[in-house]
Every structure is written in C-alpha cells, then in structure tokens.
Design an enzyme around this catalytic site. Structure first.
Site, PDB file in Angstrom:
ATOM      1  N   GLU A 197       0.816   3.954  -0.369  1.00 40.42           N
ATOM      2  CA  GLU A 197       1.123   2.407  -1.008  1.00 40.42           C
ATOM      3  C   GLU A 197       1.923   2.670  -2.296  1.00 40.42           C
ATOM      4  O   GLU A 197       2.181   3.570  -2.922  1.00 40.42           O
ATOM      5  CB  GLU A 197      -0.161   2.327  -1.673  1.00 40.42           C
ATOM      6  CG  GLU A 197      -1.523   1.869  -0.915  1.00 40.42           C
ATOM      7  CD  GLU A 197      -2.418   1.410  -1.720  1.00 40.42           C
ATOM      8  OE1 GLU A 197      -2.634   0.872  -2.772  1.00 40.42           O
ATOM      9  OE2 GLU A 197      -3.690   1.611  -1.144  1.00 40.42           O
TER      10      GLU A 197
ATOM     11  N   GLU B  61      -7.892   6.462  -3.293  1.00 40.45           N
ATOM     12  CA  GLU B  61      -7.919   6.620  -4.612  1.00 40.45           C
ATOM     13  C   GLU B  61      -9.308   6.991  -5.272  1.00 40.45           C
ATOM     14  O   GLU B  61     -10.233   5.874  -5.830  1.00 40.45           O
ATOM     15  CB  GLU B  61      -7.572   5.361  -5.053  1.00 40.45           C
ATOM     16  CG  GLU B  61      -6.197   5.141  -4.831  1.00 40.45           C
ATOM     17  CD  GLU B  61      -5.441   3.944  -5.518  1.00 40.45           C
ATOM     18  OE1 GLU B  61      -6.163   3.100  -6.436  1.00 40.45           O
ATOM     19  OE2 GLU B  61      -4.316   3.704  -5.557  1.00 40.45           O
TER      20      GLU B  61
ATOM     21  N   HIS C 175     -12.290   2.722   1.709  1.00 39.30           N
ATOM     22  CA  HIS C 175     -11.595   1.957   0.644  1.00 39.30           C
ATOM     23  C   HIS C 175     -12.391   1.055  -0.226  1.00 39.30           C
ATOM     24  O   HIS C 175     -12.373  -0.079  -0.389  1.00 39.30           O
ATOM     25  CB  HIS C 175     -10.367   0.881   1.474  1.00 39.30           C
ATOM     26  CG  HIS C 175      -9.124   0.746   0.538  1.00 39.30           C
ATOM     27  ND1 HIS C 175      -7.784   1.077   0.602  1.00 39.30           N
ATOM     28  CD2 HIS C 175      -9.358   0.336  -0.570  1.00 39.30           C
ATOM     29  CE1 HIS C 175      -7.088   0.758  -0.064  1.00 39.30           C
ATOM     30  NE2 HIS C 175      -7.877   0.393  -1.344  1.00 39.30           N
TER      31      HIS C 175
ATOM     32  N   TYR D 188       2.338   3.290  -8.350  1.00 41.70           N
ATOM     33  CA  TYR D 188       2.908   2.018  -8.702  1.00 41.70           C
ATOM     34  C   TYR D 188       3.559   1.816 -10.100  1.00 41.70           C
ATOM     35  O   TYR D 188       4.826   1.235 -10.150  1.00 41.70           O
ATOM     36  CB  TYR D 188       1.804   1.200  -8.926  1.00 41.70           C
ATOM     37  CG  TYR D 188       1.024   0.768  -7.486  1.00 41.70           C
ATOM     38  CD1 TYR D 188       1.488  -0.482  -7.209  1.00 41.70           C
ATOM     39  CD2 TYR D 188       0.205   1.609  -7.011  1.00 41.70           C
ATOM     40  CE1 TYR D 188       0.918  -0.965  -5.653  1.00 41.70           C
ATOM     41  CE2 TYR D 188      -0.569   1.019  -5.838  1.00 41.70           C
ATOM     42  CZ  TYR D 188      -0.119  -0.141  -4.951  1.00 41.70           C
ATOM     43  OH  TYR D 188      -0.608  -0.570  -3.948  1.00 41.70           O
TER      44      TYR D 188
ATOM     45  N   ARG E 206      -1.466   0.873   8.024  1.00 39.22           N
ATOM     46  CA  ARG E 206      -2.744   1.610   7.237  1.00 39.22           C
ATOM     47  C   ARG E 206      -3.624   0.559   7.062  1.00 39.22           C
ATOM     48  O   ARG E 206      -3.450  -0.195   6.281  1.00 39.22           O
ATOM     49  CB  ARG E 206      -2.171   2.529   6.058  1.00 39.22           C
ATOM     50  CG  ARG E 206      -3.142   2.985   5.183  1.00 39.22           C
ATOM     51  CD  ARG E 206      -2.664   3.923   4.035  1.00 39.22           C
ATOM     52  NE  ARG E 206      -3.952   4.351   3.235  1.00 39.22           N
ATOM     53  CZ  ARG E 206      -4.120   3.766   2.085  1.00 39.22           C
ATOM     54  NH1 ARG E 206      -3.260   2.599   1.333  1.00 39.22           N
ATOM     55  NH2 ARG E 206      -5.270   4.146   1.562  1.00 39.22           N
TER      56      ARG E 206
ATOM     57  N   ASN F  46      -0.611   7.133  -3.376  1.00 38.37           N
ATOM     58  CA  ASN F  46      -0.273   5.837  -3.716  1.00 38.37           C
ATOM     59  C   ASN F  46       0.547   5.800  -5.330  1.00 38.37           C
ATOM     60  O   ASN F  46      -0.014   6.606  -6.206  1.00 38.37           O
ATOM     61  CB  ASN F  46      -1.360   4.988  -4.055  1.00 38.37           C
ATOM     62  CG  ASN F  46      -2.213   4.981  -2.883  1.00 38.37           C
ATOM     63  OD1 ASN F  46      -1.703   5.246  -1.706  1.00 38.37           O
ATOM     64  ND2 ASN F  46      -3.373   4.191  -2.722  1.00 38.37           N
TER      65      ASN F  46
HETATM   66  C1  NOJ Z   1      -4.330   0.576  -4.990  1.00 35.11           C
HETATM   67  C2  NOJ Z   1      -5.665   0.179  -4.181  1.00 35.11           C
HETATM   68  O1  NOJ Z   1      -5.576   1.317  -3.209  1.00 35.11           O
HETATM   69  C3  NOJ Z   1      -5.461  -1.126  -3.436  1.00 35.11           C
HETATM   70  O2  NOJ Z   1      -6.674  -1.553  -2.980  1.00 35.11           O
HETATM   71  C4  NOJ Z   1      -4.893  -2.124  -4.495  1.00 35.11           C
HETATM   72  O3  NOJ Z   1      -4.855  -3.653  -4.059  1.00 35.11           O
HETATM   73  C5  NOJ Z   1      -3.533  -1.738  -5.003  1.00 35.11           C
HETATM   74  N1  NOJ Z   1      -3.709  -0.582  -5.442  1.00 35.11           N
HETATM   75  C6  NOJ Z   1      -2.879  -2.543  -6.022  1.00 35.11           C
HETATM   76  O4  NOJ Z   1      -3.648  -2.849  -7.390  1.00 35.11           O
END
Ligand code: NOJ
Length: 485
Positions: free
Chosen positions: A375, A170, A125, A301, A81, A299
């Site tokens: 992600e 995002e 992006h 985290y 991607r 995405n």
């Molecule tokens: C989301 C973003 O899409 C990406 O650009 C970023 O580096 C990562 N999160 C980590 O923060």
C-alpha cells in the site's frame, strides 16, 4: 523474478498493482450468507465512525466486481491485492464454509486470471467474525487457532489459483487500535489486551504459514506491516532518540523480530513489564514464528517525529490516528508525537518520500527478504471539474515521488518486487467513513458509478512504459470526459 531494473526502468516482471480490502469495498453485508464482523457491529454503534458511515453498501463491489476487473485490465494492472472477508466464507469463524461466499471469490479470481492479473490475497484485513470477538477476540489464543484453520481451508479452496498469500494486514492496527486506543473495531481499550493480541497475531501468522505451505508448497506467504518511521525530534538529545526507539519497538520490531530472530525485543518486554508479564507467550510459540516469511509486505504513507515528554501524555493525534482518550502506545506515556511539518494529506499525514526510501532500506536490512509495497497512496479533496475531469495532481505527484524513492532503494540493494497503490477506488476509510478519498477512481456513493481520475491515466502510462511518467505529460494521456462505468 530476475530481470533487473535499470536505474529508471522497472523490470518487466515488477508487479504494478492496486490494493483494496473486503469491508472497504464489497458492501452486500448481509447477502450471500455473510455473517457479521466486528466492523459491522462497530460501524453500527453510534459515534464510532464519522457520520455513522458503515460498509453495508460501500462500493458495491460484490455486485460490480466484473466491471472492476475490466477497469483494472484497462489500467494495465499486473496485480490486484484484495482481502477475503472471513465472515463471508466462514460466517461464525469456525466450522463449515459458506459456499455462496466462497463462490464469490472463485468468480473474482477467475475474472482476474482471465484478465492476466496476478491475485495477491490477504486473509485478514480487519473483519473478524463477530462470534470470535464475542468469545474473546485477538487477546485470546483460541482466535489464533481459529485463524489457522480458516487459512488452511482457504489454501485448500483457492490454492490452485493463488500464489501470493498474506495472513494479516497491518497487525499493529488490529492490536493497538482495536484493543488499545479503541479507534478501530472492536473498540476495546486495555493495554495488556493489545499486547496479547499482538502476540496472537504473530503466532497465528507462524502457524498459518505452516498450514498454507502444507496444502500448497509453492505458496509465497507474507505478512503486511504498516510502517511507522519514528524520527527523534532532536537527534542530539539521547532521550528523544530513546523515545523514537520505543515507538519503533511497539510499531515495527514487535512484528519483525519474532520472525527474524524468534524473540521479542528485550526493551519492549522491559518497558511493558508493568502492563503485562507476557505469560501469553507459551513455550514453542516463538519457534513457530521464526523464519515464517517468504516475502514481506510494506504499507507506507507517512513518517513521524517524536520526543521525550515529562508528565502525563497529551494525545495530539499527531501519530496519524484519531485522537482518543486512550493511547495506542502501551508503556510509552513519556513519548510525545510532534506536529508534522510540510504538506499534509486530508488524513493529516505528512508527505515524506524520503521516509519511504529509508523505511524500505531498513526493512531490507532487518529482514533480508523480497519486499512488495502493498500500500502507498494519499487522500486529497478531489474536486470534479466542469468537464468531468478530476485533476488530482497531488495524488499522482505522490505516486511519482514515492516511486522514484522506491527506485533509489532498489538501486541501493533492496529487493522490491512490486508496488500496489492504495487504492483502486475511493472506499470506506474505517473510522473516517466515506469522508476520505484515496482512489485512482472516484466513486459516487449515491450511484456507485466509478470515474477515472487523472491519476488512473498517469498510473496506466507508468505501467505501460515501465517508467515513472513525468507530471507534465498528463494532458496527452487523459480523455475528456474521463472513462466511467
Ligand atoms: C492502511 C489500511 O490497510 C487500509 O485499509 C487503509 O484504508 C489505508 N491504510 C489508508 O488509511
């Protein structure tokens, strides 16, 4: 995509991959006719990024892309991607395409296809051509119109090489960090603008969906949303539950309901009524967004815990973003982000695989669409040992635990078609510059040399075996010194 996964095995057609983004890795900021983007301007403005870091050189992927694709092939990636830099292919954001920029992506795509790697292409992006920002940026409708034209041109140009298209990565960050808190480019701070930007991003997606499908009917078009998983601090306190619901409206539902229901959440319209009258939503806009997703990109985290808060808002940075004087949560001054418990990455984000599982099921429930995890990953200090190895157990443990959570969500019915680790290599982490390392390959920023971390070996084995590799298998997988190029 019909082969089912057994509980602990990934289907042969499950896409394992890695993600990157143009401004974070390409470099060559002024080469090949590329125009300036808002991130060039922002990163070159004093005080905006840590240590004044910029993406001028980044990982020099613009020149090293063929070696990078060779490394992807060695790792065994099924998919890659990446994003197209709008200012590289259409420098001012409108008009003629820049052939040199377009040709770079043809070369990259050809290399990927020859390596048997499925390209997942993101159109935006975060690197908006500066000219479009000068004309008003995402708070103005014309930017959405320009994006639709750009999307159409990209589909015409690359439609025979690309099936998977993502319009926006995002959009929350673009709207609320770019035009709200100002922590991201273009660094503006106006709540009404951030809400208008959110709408224009949604509208641009809906219109671009139609434009891409018109050019290439087989395209699979998605939006990539960033997961915020706001949990109430005290589930027995209705005010805390309400606080979590409010953050959910601003973070998730604002980017889900225009597509699933053709409307904005009623509570969002109400609690932002003092900020804007939402007159930027024109008749027909929400019909243009409804139903315009073939897939959804997620995405993920970390998670958050929030509570109701009386009195002026204190920005603690516990929402996972750089603490700024201006909040990125319009209408939510009564919500406080609580300290995150447990293990934290160098971003300060908590490690919460159960949140990943919950979020995947929620997205499945709300949208009922196939999901690609676009992600997932973590930044850690990453020491280079005397033997040259980077024993980043925290990173592959993170992948390990999140992939097991993903399998649980699959077993409970979520239709998850792929997993893209963030990131293939260390790169420019926006406001944090080069201080945060997310890659499965280490980048030496003096020489651009890439070195496989233990996590790259771990991931390669997971892809090869279609099973989550046990953590203690690592010693049998790595080579010393590690692969490098
Ligand atoms: C989301 C973003 O899409 C990406 O650009 C970023 O580096 C990562 N999160 C980590 O923060």
């Amino acid at each position: 995509m019909s082969t089912p996964s057994t509980p602990d095995t990934f289907a042969a057609d499950f896409l394992f991959g890695a993600s990157t983004a143009s401004y974070q890795i390409e470099g060559a900021a002024t080469e090949g006719g590329r125009g300036p983007s808002i991130w060039d301007t922002f990163s070159h403005t004093e005080g905006k990024t840590l240590n004044g870091d910029t993406g001028d050189v980044a990982c020099d992927h613009y020149h090293r892309y063929a070696d990078d694709v060779a490394a992807m092939k060695e790792i065994g990636l099924d998919a890659y991607r990446f994003s197209i830099a709008w200012p590289r292919v259409q420098p001012g954001g409108s008009g003629e395409l820049n052939r040199e920029g377009v040709d770079f992506y043809h070369r990259l795509l050809d290399e990927l296809i020859a390596a048997g790697i499925e390209p997942l292409v993101t159109l935006y992006h975060w690197d908006l051509p500066q000219e479009l920002e000068d004309a008003g940026g995402w708070p103005v409708r014309a930017t959405a119109e320009a994006f639709v034209e750009y999307a159409r041109l990209m589909a015409e140009e690359f439609g025979d090489k690309v099936t998977y298209w993502t319009t926006f990565n995002e959009p929350w960050c673009t709207a609320f960090l770019g035009y709200g808190s100002g922590a991201h480019a273009p660094g503006r701070s106006d709540h009404a603008d951030s809400l208008a930007a959110a709408h224009h991003l949604n509208l641009a997606h809906g219109l671009a969906y139609a434009a891409i499908k018109e050019v290439t009917a087989d395209a699979q078009v998605s939006l990539v949303i960033n997961s915020h998983l706001p949990r109430p601090w005290n589930v027995a306190d209705p005010r805390d539950v309400e606080a979590a619901h409010k953050i959910d409206a601003l973070a998730n539902r604002i980017f889900i309901e225009p597509f699933s229901k053709g409307e904005y959440p009623q509570d969002l319209l109400e609690f932002t009524a003092d900020i804007t009258d939402w007159s930027f939503v024109h008749e027909g806009d929400l019909e243009a967004t409804r139903g315009t997703l073939d897939l959804i990109g997620v995405n993920y985290y970390s998670s958050h815990t929030v509570r109701h808060h009386d009195g002026p808002r204190v920005d603690t940075g516990e929402d996972g973003h750089k603490t700024t004087k201006f909040s990125c949560w319009p209408g939510a001054d009564d919500v406080e982000f609580m300290p995150l418990l447990g293990v934290r990455t160098t971003m300060g984000w908590n490690v919460d695989p159960s949140g990943f599982h919950a979020h995947l099921l929620r997205i499945h429930h709300d949208l009922g669409l196939p999901i690609i995890v676009t992600e997932n990953g973590a930044s850690w200090p990453d020491e280079v040992d005397a033997d040259g190895r980077i024993r980043d157990i925290d990173r592959y443990r993170y992948y390990h635990d999140h992939l097991l959570a993903l399998q649980r969500a699959q077993a409970e019915g979520a239709d998850i078609r792929g997993y893209m680790a963030w990131s293939l290599m260390d790169n420019f982490e926006w406001g944090w510059g080069y201080s945060k390392r997310f890659g499965m390959m280490r980048v030496d920023y003096d020489t651009s040399k890439r070195t496989w971390k233990d996590s790259a070996y771990w991931y390669a084995n997971t892809i090869r075996t279609r099973q989550v590799t046990p953590l203690d298998a690592i010693e049998g997988l790595v080579s010393t010194p590690p692969r490098a190029y």
